[in-house]
Enzyme design. Structure first.
Site, PDB file in Angstrom:
ATOM      1  N   HIS A 140       0.854  -1.194   0.000  1.00 36.00           N
ATOM      2  CA  HIS A 140       0.000   0.000   0.000  1.00 36.00           C
ATOM      3  C   HIS A 140       0.884   1.235   0.000  1.00 36.00           C
ATOM      4  O   HIS A 140       1.766   1.386   0.858  1.00 36.00           O
ATOM      5  CB  HIS A 140      -0.924   0.005   1.225  1.00 36.00           C
ATOM      6  N   HIS A 162      -2.616   4.813  -3.211  1.00 41.24           N
ATOM      7  CA  HIS A 162      -3.696   5.630  -2.648  1.00 41.24           C
ATOM      8  C   HIS A 162      -3.295   7.093  -2.774  1.00 41.24           C
ATOM      9  O   HIS A 162      -2.400   7.567  -2.069  1.00 41.24           O
ATOM     10  CB  HIS A 162      -3.890   5.209  -1.184  1.00 41.24           C
ATOM     11  N   MET A 189      -3.777  10.737  -2.035  1.00 45.34           N
ATOM     12  CA  MET A 189      -4.409  11.740  -1.164  1.00 45.34           C
ATOM     13  C   MET A 189      -3.935  13.105  -1.653  1.00 45.34           C
ATOM     14  O   MET A 189      -3.159  13.806  -0.989  1.00 45.34           O
ATOM     15  CB  MET A 189      -4.016  11.486   0.289  1.00 45.34           C
TER      16      MET A 189
END
Length: 216
Positions: free
Chosen positions: A34, A67, A69
């Site tokens: 991740h 991910h 952001m």
């Protein structure tokens, strides 16, 4: 009993020994690396950018779960595809034209994820759940590791799971923030498929065993 896929968050890795930590995750029972990309605008922290993701990709033998952001993620979709992202997750709150962004991610050969902040109602995904591959539910406020888990997350998981079933979607549910062995099974029982854990894995005495324990 259903087992979760584990995605250790490399944000909590030792950046002085990044190759070592990437190889540890490779050899563990984890399913994904991740990778949290923060821009200091969408969230109050800056993590790392393309060069570090490239370094991770060089040594990774399991898929990259990236991910974003960041504000205006559309600017970088192609670059993350080139860096080998398997899943590319954008925030609902950061996308003006979310359906278009999802389609662009898929056209680049990646799985499309959509993340929801703690205050964002899951019902907002009703019209696009069939197009999403992964729904990432933030169980802490995004931007920093080591925060306490938000208990309302269980209800959000159940609501997303019901929506997925109702709409005949194949989307997976991913949980990010405050995941430990104390709540991992309850998260899976509620409907979670992928669990992200950073500090809990990398600050443990035996990260490989911790990943195995999280998997259940």
């Amino acid at each position: 009993m259903k087992k979760a896929s584990i995605a250790p968050s490399l944000l909590a890795a030792d950046f002085g020994n990044l190759q070592r930590d990437v190889e540890m995750v490779n050899a563990s029972e984890a399913t994904y690396h991740h990778i949290d990309v923060m821009d200091g605008v969408f969230v109050p922290n800056i993590s790392y950018g393309m060069p570090v993701v490239k370094a991770i990709q060089k040594h990774a033998t399991i898929p990259l779960d990236v991910h974003l952001m960041i504000v205006d993620p559309d600017r970088y979709l192609e670059e993350f595809a080139k860096l080998g992202a398997h899943i590319l997750t954008v925030h609902y709150e950061a996308c003006t034209h979310l359906h278009r962004t999802i389609q662009a991610i898929k056209a680049l050969g990646m799985k499309a994820g959509v993340a929801l902040n703690p205050h964002t109602n899951v019902s907002l995904l009703e019209d696009i759940i069939q197009d999403i591959d992964v729904v990432l539910i933030m169980s802490v406020n995004p931007g920093f590791g080591g925060q306490s888990f938000i208990e309302n997350t269980y209800d959000k998981i159940k609501a997303v799971k019901a929506m997925i079933t109702r709409k005949n979607s194949s989307a997976l549910i991913e949980i990010d923030g405050g995941v430990t062995t104390a709540n991992s099974q309850k998260l899976v029982d509620a409907g979670a498929d992928i669990l992200v854990a950073g500090s809990f894995v990398f600050k443990s005495e035996d990260p490989t065993t911790t990943i195995k324990d999280l998997k259940g």
